[in-house]
Scaffold this motif. Structure first.
Motif, PDB file in Angstrom:
ATOM      1  N   TYR A 172       0.754  -1.226  -0.027  1.00 62.84           N
ATOM      2  CA  TYR A 172      -0.142   0.054  -0.092  1.00 62.84           C
ATOM      3  C   TYR A 172       0.989   1.347  -0.010  1.00 62.84           C
ATOM      4  O   TYR A 172       0.379   2.326  -0.399  1.00 62.84           O
ATOM      5  N   ARG A 173       2.066   1.207   0.290  1.00 58.81           N
ATOM      6  CA  ARG A 173       3.230   2.275   0.311  1.00 58.81           C
ATOM      7  C   ARG A 173       2.522   3.900   0.861  1.00 58.81           C
ATOM      8  O   ARG A 173       2.714   4.544   0.248  1.00 58.81           O
ATOM      9  N   ARG A 174       1.866   3.461   1.831  1.00 55.96           N
ATOM     10  CA  ARG A 174       1.417   4.936   2.372  1.00 55.96           C
ATOM     11  C   ARG A 174       2.507   5.516   2.986  1.00 55.96           C
ATOM     12  O   ARG A 174       2.637   7.052   2.967  1.00 55.96           O
ATOM     13  N   THR A 175       3.423   5.066   3.752  1.00 53.05           N
ATOM     14  CA  THR A 175       4.512   5.633   4.388  1.00 53.05           C
ATOM     15  C   THR A 175       5.266   6.461   3.267  1.00 53.05           C
ATOM     16  O   THR A 175       5.830   7.398   3.585  1.00 53.05           O
ATOM     17  N   ARG A 176       5.675   5.726   2.149  1.00 52.02           N
ATOM     18  CA  ARG A 176       6.582   6.133   1.200  1.00 52.02           C
ATOM     19  C   ARG A 176       5.798   7.544   0.453  1.00 52.02           C
ATOM     20  O   ARG A 176       6.619   8.498   0.137  1.00 52.02           O
ATOM     21  N   MET A 177       4.470   7.198   0.358  1.00 55.57           N
ATOM     22  CA  MET A 177       3.926   8.287  -0.078  1.00 55.57           C
ATOM     23  C   MET A 177       3.841   9.491   0.704  1.00 55.57           C
ATOM     24  O   MET A 177       3.983  10.973   0.163  1.00 55.57           O
ATOM     25  N   LEU A 178       3.738   9.388   1.990  1.00 57.77           N
ATOM     26  CA  LEU A 178       3.668  10.434   2.963  1.00 57.77           C
ATOM     27  C   LEU A 178       5.061  11.168   3.054  1.00 57.77           C
ATOM     28  O   LEU A 178       5.185  12.451   2.847  1.00 57.77           O
ATOM     29  N   LEU A 179       6.175  10.212   2.800  1.00 54.26           N
ATOM     30  CA  LEU A 179       7.624  11.028   2.656  1.00 54.26           C
ATOM     31  C   LEU A 179       7.836  11.853   1.428  1.00 54.26           C
ATOM     32  O   LEU A 179       8.294  12.848   1.443  1.00 54.26           O
ATOM     33  N   GLU A 180       7.056  11.313   0.154  1.00 52.30           N
ATOM     34  CA  GLU A 180       7.198  12.015  -0.889  1.00 52.30           C
ATOM     35  C   GLU A 180       6.587  13.324  -0.846  1.00 52.30           C
ATOM     36  O   GLU A 180       6.906  14.247  -1.322  1.00 52.30           O
ATOM     37  N   GLN A 181       5.488  13.276  -0.069  1.00 53.49           N
ATOM     38  CA  GLN A 181       4.525  14.541   0.106  1.00 53.49           C
ATOM     39  C   GLN A 181       5.183  15.520   1.068  1.00 53.49           C
ATOM     40  O   GLN A 181       5.190  16.844   1.019  1.00 53.49           O
ATOM     41  N   LEU A 182       6.027  15.008   1.797  1.00 58.82           N
ATOM     42  CA  LEU A 182       6.798  15.853   2.815  1.00 58.82           C
ATOM     43  C   LEU A 182       8.180  16.563   2.184  1.00 58.82           C
ATOM     44  O   LEU A 182       8.875  17.304   2.889  1.00 58.82           O
ATOM     45  N   ARG A 183       8.488  16.048   1.155  1.00 62.15           N
ATOM     46  CA  ARG A 183      10.001  16.557   0.719  1.00 62.15           C
ATOM     47  C   ARG A 183       9.895  17.705   0.363  1.00 62.15           C
ATOM     48  O   ARG A 183       8.944  18.508  -0.035  1.00 62.15           O
ATOM     49  N   GLY A 184      10.970  18.471   0.884  1.00 61.27           N
ATOM     50  CA  GLY A 184      11.218  20.026   0.811  1.00 61.27           C
ATOM     51  C   GLY A 184      11.098  20.586   2.195  1.00 61.27           C
ATOM     52  O   GLY A 184      11.597  21.632   2.595  1.00 61.27           O
ATOM     53  N   THR A 185      10.443  19.903   3.067  1.00 59.74           N
ATOM     54  CA  THR A 185      10.538  20.484   4.716  1.00 59.74           C
ATOM     55  C   THR A 185      11.752  20.237   5.133  1.00 59.74           C
ATOM     56  O   THR A 185      12.606  19.367   4.913  1.00 59.74           O
ATOM     57  N   SER A 186      12.069  21.193   6.113  1.00 62.06           N
ATOM     58  CA  SER A 186      13.072  21.256   7.016  1.00 62.06           C
ATOM     59  C   SER A 186      13.095  20.541   8.349  1.00 62.06           C
ATOM     60  O   SER A 186      13.850  20.424   9.363  1.00 62.06           O
ATOM     61  N   ALA A 187      11.738  19.965   8.627  1.00 57.41           N
ATOM     62  CA  ALA A 187      11.303  19.165   9.791  1.00 57.41           C
ATOM     63  C   ALA A 187      12.083  18.125  10.025  1.00 57.41           C
ATOM     64  O   ALA A 187      12.918  17.556   9.108  1.00 57.41           O
ATOM     65  N   GLU A 188      12.446  17.731  11.267  1.00 60.26           N
ATOM     66  CA  GLU A 188      13.157  16.404  11.698  1.00 60.26           C
ATOM     67  C   GLU A 188      12.286  15.240  11.369  1.00 60.26           C
ATOM     68  O   GLU A 188      11.221  15.294  11.996  1.00 60.26           O
ATOM     69  N   ILE A 189      12.539  14.269  10.650  1.00 62.26           N
ATOM     70  CA  ILE A 189      11.893  13.390  10.426  1.00 62.26           C
ATOM     71  C   ILE A 189      12.185  12.036  11.416  1.00 62.26           C
ATOM     72  O   ILE A 189      13.516  11.865  11.417  1.00 62.26           O
ATOM     73  N   MET A 190      11.579  11.449  12.205  1.00 60.84           N
ATOM     74  CA  MET A 190      11.745  10.477  12.978  1.00 60.84           C
ATOM     75  C   MET A 190      10.865   9.127  12.756  1.00 60.84           C
ATOM     76  O   MET A 190       9.720   9.319  13.017  1.00 60.84           O
ATOM     77  N   VAL A 191      11.443   8.187  12.327  1.00 65.86           N
ATOM     78  CA  VAL A 191      10.784   7.046  11.886  1.00 65.86           C
ATOM     79  C   VAL A 191      10.983   6.039  13.037  1.00 65.86           C
ATOM     80  O   VAL A 191      12.158   5.650  13.637  1.00 65.86           O
ATOM     81  N   THR A 192       9.703   5.307  13.684  1.00 67.81           N
ATOM     82  CA  THR A 192      10.031   4.060  14.621  1.00 67.81           C
ATOM     83  C   THR A 192       9.360   2.891  14.331  1.00 67.81           C
ATOM     84  O   THR A 192       8.322   2.905  13.500  1.00 67.81           O
ATOM     85  N   THR A 193      10.463   2.009  14.191  1.00 66.76           N
ATOM     86  CA  THR A 193       9.866   0.774  13.711  1.00 66.76           C
ATOM     87  C   THR A 193      10.316  -0.460  14.081  1.00 66.76           C
ATOM     88  O   THR A 193      11.226  -0.554  14.948  1.00 66.76           O
ATOM     89  N   LYS A 194       9.977  -1.885  13.576  1.00 61.69           N
ATOM     90  CA  LYS A 194      10.490  -2.982  14.106  1.00 61.69           C
ATOM     91  C   LYS A 194      10.495  -3.819  12.707  1.00 61.69           C
ATOM     92  O   LYS A 194      10.822  -4.860  13.003  1.00 61.69           O
TER      93      LYS A 194
END
Length: 293
Positions: free
Chosen positions: A95-117
């Motif tokens: 479903y690639r929702r997380t990838r889609m989110l990252l693509e939409q956020l490209r250009g921001t200077s926000a700090e991206i933090m991913v938590t995963t297992k």
């Protein structure tokens, strides 16, 4: 363990939620529900807000949200992806929702933090490298794959550690999230030793038994670790703090012996010196307060 039997799409007004977590900023979960089905997952309480009656871990809603057209809106913020549902659960491959989110956020200077297992996050390493501040955190609360399998349906510990090393070698800040620490089961010194060369920060957090899963975990200890029943009774029924105080002293000594920076209840940003991760003690949040002046 549970497998997903109910999968649906869910329209939402936004995927960005102001976070109440200690890390602050925004909390982002591209899915509702989590197929990892962790026995100790506090997020199972979310069912009462979603209308799901199924067992936690057996349902997954795939979120649809309006496209983020102004990523600069989040400049200077911290965006935590996967605070409730792992954004890289196995269904993300489809479903690639997380990838889609990252693509939409490209250009921001926000700090991206991913938590995963998961090691599926490796798929997006090139995309993540386009952000100026990125942290990827893996939960590793054991090196025993059998215990891990008893606790969750997520990828193996070895796969998580291999992904952590790849990100670290690629210059992306990494965190080894040693949580929850199961008293008498989680070998904290061994995990620190294993992760020290591939983690910039090692975050230590205690098992906090409350709600509906307390009984299940206590029954598990009774069935599989009978010798630990008195310890768990002392900690989780009688409220004794000795175990955590002793573990803190042990961790402090490890930091002294290895020249590791040691902090309590803090989350600094930055890369560590090679082989010198920052160790953060988060044992005493909310419930446990130790006067250590």
């Amino acid at each position: 363990m549970a497998t997903v039997t109910t999968l649906a799409y869910k329209d939402v007004k936004t995927v960005m939620t102001k976070s109440s977590l200690p890390v602050g900023g925004y909390s982002v979960n591209p899915y509702v529900g989590c197929p990892h089905a962790c026995r100790y997952c506090y997020a199972s309480f979310m069912k009462r807000f979603t209308g799901h009656t199924e067992k936690w871990g057996t349902f997954l809603d795939v979120k649809n949200w309006p496209r983020i057209t102004d990523p600069h809106k989040y400049d200077g913020q911290r965006i935590v992806i996967g605070s409730v549902t792992d954004g890289y659960n196995e269904h993300e491959a489809t479903y690639r929702r997380t990838r889609m989110l990252l693509e939409q956020l490209r250009g921001t200077s926000a700090e991206i933090m991913v938590t995963t297992k998961s090691d599926l996050v490796l798929r997006d390493i090139d995309l993540l490298k386009t952000f100026p501040k990125v942290t990827v955190s893996w939960s590793v609360n054991t090196l025993d794959e059998a215990f891990k399998d008893d606790m969750d349906d997520a990828p193996s510990i070895e796969r998580r550690l291999a992904a952590m090393k790849k990100f670290h070698d690629e210059g992306i800040r990494t965190v080894c999230f040693v949580s929850p620490i199961f008293p008498g089961i989680t070998d904290v010194p061994a995990i620190i030793g294993r992760a020290k060369d591939q983690a910039d920060l090692i975050w230590l957090e205690n098992l906090n038994l409350r709600g509906q899963f307390k009984g299940e975990i206590m029954r598990y200890i009774d069935e599989k670790y009978l010798h630990l029943v008195p310890l768990y009774d002392e900690i989780y029924n009688k409220g004794k703090r000795g175990y955590w105080q002793d573990l803190e002293a042990q961790v402090k000594q490890i930091c002294i012996d290895n020249d590791f920076p040691y902090l309590r209840n803090d989350l600094p940003y930055g890369r560590s010196k090679p082989g010198k991760p920052v160790i953060v003690n988060y044992f005493y949040h909310e419930e446990i307060r130790l006067n250590n002046k």
